[in-house]
Write a protein that holds these residues in place. Structure first.
Motif, mmCIF file in Angstrom:
data_model
loop_
_atom_site.group_PDB
_atom_site.id
_atom_site.type_symbol
_atom_site.label_atom_id
_atom_site.label_comp_id
_atom_site.label_asym_id
_atom_site.label_seq_id
_atom_site.Cartn_x
_atom_site.Cartn_y
_atom_site.Cartn_z
ATOM 1 N N ILE A 175 0.858 -1.200 0.000
ATOM 2 C CA ILE A 175 0.000 0.000 0.000
ATOM 3 C C ILE A 175 0.889 1.243 0.000
ATOM 4 O O ILE A 175 1.807 1.355 0.817
ATOM 5 N N GLY A 176 0.604 2.164 -0.913
ATOM 6 C CA GLY A 176 1.369 3.402 -0.996
ATOM 7 C C GLY A 176 0.956 4.368 0.103
ATOM 8 O O GLY A 176 -0.196 4.370 0.550
ATOM 9 N N LEU A 177 1.905 5.199 0.536
ATOM 10 C CA LEU A 177 1.614 6.178 1.609
ATOM 11 C C LEU A 177 2.381 7.459 1.336
ATOM 12 O O LEU A 177 3.533 7.409 0.916
ATOM 13 N N GLN A 178 1.702 8.566 1.541
ATOM 14 C CA GLN A 178 2.384 9.870 1.512
ATOM 15 C C GLN A 178 2.031 10.619 2.779
ATOM 16 O O GLN A 178 0.847 10.717 3.148
ATOM 17 N N VAL A 179 3.042 11.139 3.450
ATOM 18 C CA VAL A 179 2.786 11.986 4.615
ATOM 19 C C VAL A 179 2.331 13.342 4.110
ATOM 20 O O VAL A 179 2.856 13.847 3.115
ATOM 21 N N MET A 180 1.355 13.933 4.769
ATOM 22 C CA MET A 180 0.903 15.272 4.389
ATOM 23 C C MET A 180 0.960 16.175 5.615
ATOM 24 O O MET A 180 0.033 16.226 6.419
ATOM 25 N N SER A 181 2.110 16.871 5.748
ATOM 26 C CA SER A 181 2.263 17.770 6.896
ATOM 27 C C SER A 181 1.313 18.951 6.786
ATOM 28 O O SER A 181 1.015 19.601 7.786
ATOM 29 N N VAL A 182 0.856 19.231 5.569
ATOM 30 C CA VAL A 182 0.011 20.403 5.336
ATOM 31 C C VAL A 182 -1.244 20.375 6.237
ATOM 32 O O VAL A 182 -1.787 21.430 6.587
ATOM 33 N N PHE A 183 -1.647 19.201 6.657
ATOM 34 C CA PHE A 183 -2.837 19.103 7.499
ATOM 35 C C PHE A 183 -2.653 19.803 8.849
ATOM 36 O O PHE A 183 -3.626 20.092 9.526
ATOM 37 N N SER A 184 -1.408 19.989 9.254
ATOM 38 C CA SER A 184 -1.207 20.655 10.549
ATOM 39 C C SER A 184 -0.967 22.153 10.393
ATOM 40 O O SER A 184 -0.720 22.852 11.362
ATOM 41 N N ASP A 185 -1.034 22.682 9.149
ATOM 42 C CA ASP A 185 -0.940 24.138 8.971
ATOM 43 C C ASP A 185 -2.113 24.797 9.687
ATOM 44 O O ASP A 185 -3.251 24.299 9.610
ATOM 45 N N THR A 186 -1.853 25.949 10.282
ATOM 46 C CA THR A 186 -2.847 26.542 11.174
ATOM 47 C C THR A 186 -4.239 26.661 10.550
ATOM 48 O O THR A 186 -5.210 26.171 11.107
ATOM 49 N N GLY A 187 -4.330 27.299 9.363
ATOM 50 C CA GLY A 187 -5.658 27.534 8.774
ATOM 51 C C GLY A 187 -6.366 26.227 8.461
ATOM 52 O O GLY A 187 -7.565 26.055 8.710
ATOM 53 N N ILE A 188 -5.626 25.295 7.909
ATOM 54 C CA ILE A 188 -6.216 24.007 7.521
ATOM 55 C C ILE A 188 -6.618 23.229 8.761
ATOM 56 O O ILE A 188 -7.712 22.659 8.847
ATOM 57 N N GLU A 189 -5.751 23.253 9.765
ATOM 58 C CA GLU A 189 -6.056 22.495 10.980
ATOM 59 C C GLU A 189 -7.332 23.019 11.647
ATOM 60 O O GLU A 189 -8.183 22.241 12.084
ATOM 61 N N THR A 190 -7.494 24.334 11.660
ATOM 62 C CA THR A 190 -8.693 24.918 12.273
ATOM 63 C C THR A 190 -9.945 24.390 11.579
ATOM 64 O O THR A 190 -10.914 23.988 12.223
ATOM 65 N N ARG A 191 -9.905 24.385 10.263
ATOM 66 C CA ARG A 191 -11.065 23.916 9.486
ATOM 67 C C ARG A 191 -11.311 22.415 9.715
ATOM 68 O O ARG A 191 -12.440 21.973 9.841
ATOM 69 N N LEU A 192 -10.216 21.638 9.787
ATOM 70 C CA LEU A 192 -10.367 20.202 10.015
ATOM 71 C C LEU A 192 -10.929 19.918 11.405
ATOM 72 O O LEU A 192 -11.708 18.982 11.592
ATOM 73 N N HIS A 193 -10.545 20.744 12.378
ATOM 74 C CA HIS A 193 -11.113 20.582 13.723
ATOM 75 C C HIS A 193 -12.626 20.721 13.665
ATOM 76 O O HIS A 193 -13.347 19.974 14.332
ATOM 77 N N GLU A 194 -13.082 21.678 12.842
ATOM 78 C CA GLU A 194 -14.540 21.885 12.734
ATOM 79 C C GLU A 194 -15.199 20.706 12.022
ATOM 80 O O GLU A 194 -16.163 20.128 12.513
ATOM 81 N N ILE A 195 -14.654 20.356 10.855
ATOM 82 C CA ILE A 195 -15.292 19.312 10.040
ATOM 83 C C ILE A 195 -15.329 17.975 10.788
ATOM 84 O O ILE A 195 -16.323 17.261 10.770
ATOM 85 N N PRO A 199 -11.555 17.689 19.342
ATOM 86 C CA PRO A 199 -11.503 18.595 20.504
ATOM 87 C C PRO A 199 -10.260 19.500 20.465
ATOM 88 O O PRO A 199 -9.234 19.126 19.887
ATOM 89 N N ASP A 200 -10.386 20.666 21.103
ATOM 90 C CA ASP A 200 -9.309 21.666 21.029
ATOM 91 C C ASP A 200 -7.962 21.138 21.537
ATOM 92 O O ASP A 200 -6.911 21.542 21.043
ATOM 93 N N HIS A 201 -8.002 20.255 22.539
ATOM 94 C CA HIS A 201 -6.721 19.827 23.125
ATOM 95 C C HIS A 201 -5.997 18.783 22.268
ATOM 96 O O HIS A 201 -4.864 18.428 22.563
ATOM 97 N N MET A 202 -6.653 18.313 21.200
ATOM 98 C CA MET A 202 -5.983 17.357 20.316
ATOM 99 C C MET A 202 -5.457 18.106 19.094
ATOM 100 O O MET A 202 -6.234 18.729 18.368
ATOM 101 N N LYS A 203 -4.160 18.062 18.890
ATOM 102 C CA LYS A 203 -3.559 18.787 17.768
ATOM 103 C C LYS A 203 -3.188 17.803 16.666
ATOM 104 O O LYS A 203 -2.795 16.669 16.948
ATOM 105 N N ILE A 204 -3.335 18.254 15.422
ATOM 106 C CA ILE A 204 -2.964 17.368 14.305
ATOM 107 C C ILE A 204 -1.436 17.328 14.180
ATOM 108 O O ILE A 204 -0.785 18.373 14.056
ATOM 109 N N ALA A 205 -0.887 16.124 14.230
ATOM 110 C CA ALA A 205 0.568 15.975 14.041
ATOM 111 C C ALA A 205 0.871 15.901 12.544
ATOM 112 O O ALA A 205 1.745 16.594 12.031
ATOM 113 N N TYR A 206 0.162 15.027 11.852
ATOM 114 C CA TYR A 206 0.340 14.844 10.413
ATOM 115 C C TYR A 206 -0.808 13.976 9.915
ATOM 116 O O TYR A 206 -1.546 13.376 10.720
ATOM 117 N N ALA A 207 -0.932 13.920 8.620
ATOM 118 C CA ALA A 207 -1.889 12.985 8.029
ATOM 119 C C ALA A 207 -1.127 12.126 7.024
ATOM 120 O O ALA A 207 -0.054 12.510 6.550
#
Ligand code: FMN
Length: 244
Positions: A175-195, A199-207
């Motif tokens: 199975i192929g895999l690509q790390v996407m650090s972009v998911f932890s960029d501030t603007g994107i992370e905020t939107r992903l938290h909503e979607i 919870p606020d105390h869980m931060k995105i490390a990577y996807a």
């Protein structure tokens, strides 16, 4: 692939498009998740959780999140690029420039005050995700900290162990895999938290996006430094002797 050395060496970033209709089987996804479960973490604090995204509607919604790159990213990425195979081999680190859009390969790098719209935008996340059938988001609990670890460095290293365990397991199952650090960029992370109602105390490390390449993956030169360049023996001033 069962030989561990081969597995480690053959693990690679699969950055091309994946077949949207070919989702990894549940048994493989479970094996990858179990690999995360058994990752070593500092003090066994298991400071992470994994969000599995395989609902096409959720993936599509995330794909519509506006993305883009910062001037800082383009500048620092440029410093990692090589413009010929010889240069890349001599450096032993970094990536071939050809992997990136032409606009990211210019020596005149953008300044921080340049408006975001002027930057070489990749638009929306779906261009990065390229119709992949499965995304795993690793989040970590910011309320936990490895004992006496300044900046929770040990906690962050633990997240790297989780990544490598999952990556090697995915590779072992084709199975192929690509790390996407972009998911932890501030603007994107905020939107992903909503979607994803994270919870606020869980931060995105990577996807990680996972799947099977839709076409024969483009192969590019992958380099590593020779051991004798970064291994020292008994004292920092003595490098490991080259093997004959
Ligand atoms: C913490 C971490 C973050 C990474 N972020 C990205 C990323 O955002 N996009 C990407 O394409 N690769 C990403 N990578 C993959 C590295 O660029 C890649 O592992 C490295 O260039 C070596 O190439 P290889 O994986 O093919 O051996 C990341 C890797 C790690 C460990």
């Amino acid at each position: 692939m069962t030989n561990l050395a081969d597995l480690i060496r053959n693990r690679r970033s699969e950055r091309g498009g994946y077949d949207p209709d070919r989702r990894p089987p549940d048994a493989d996804i479970r094996a990858i998740l179990e690999a995360s479960q058994w990752a070593p973490t500092a003090h066994n604090m298991q400071n992470f959780e994994v969000i599995v995204l395989d609902d096409p509607a959720v993936l599509a919604e995330i794909g519509r999140v506006p993305g883009g790159v910062s001037a800082e990213f383009i500048r620092e990425n440029y410093a990692q690029l090589s413009f010929s195979e010889d240069e890349l081999i001599a450096k032993g680190t970094g990536l071939p420039a050809t992997m990136f859009p032409p606009e990211w390969r210019q020596p005149e790098t953008p300044s921080d005050d340049q408006p975001a719209a002027d930057l070489i935008e990749h638009g929306f996340l779906d261009q990065t995700m390229r119709s992949c059938p499965l995304v795993l988001i690793v989040v970590y609990d910011t309320r936990k900290r490895a004992p006496a670890s300044e900046g929770d460095v040990l906690g962050l290293i633990s997240l790297g162990c989780v990544l490598e365990n999952m990556w090697l397991t995915a590779t072992s199952r084709g199975i192929g895999l690509q790390v996407m650090s972009v998911f932890s960029d501030t603007g994107i992370e905020t939107r992903l938290h909503e979607i994803l109602t994270i919870p606020d105390h869980m931060k995105i490390a990577y996807a990680c996006r996972l799947g099977y390449p839709a076409t024969q993956p483009a192969r590019y030169l992958r380099v590593r430094r020779p051991l004798e360049h970064f291994v020292h023996r008994n004292t920092y001033t003595r490098h490991l002797a080259p093997t004959r």
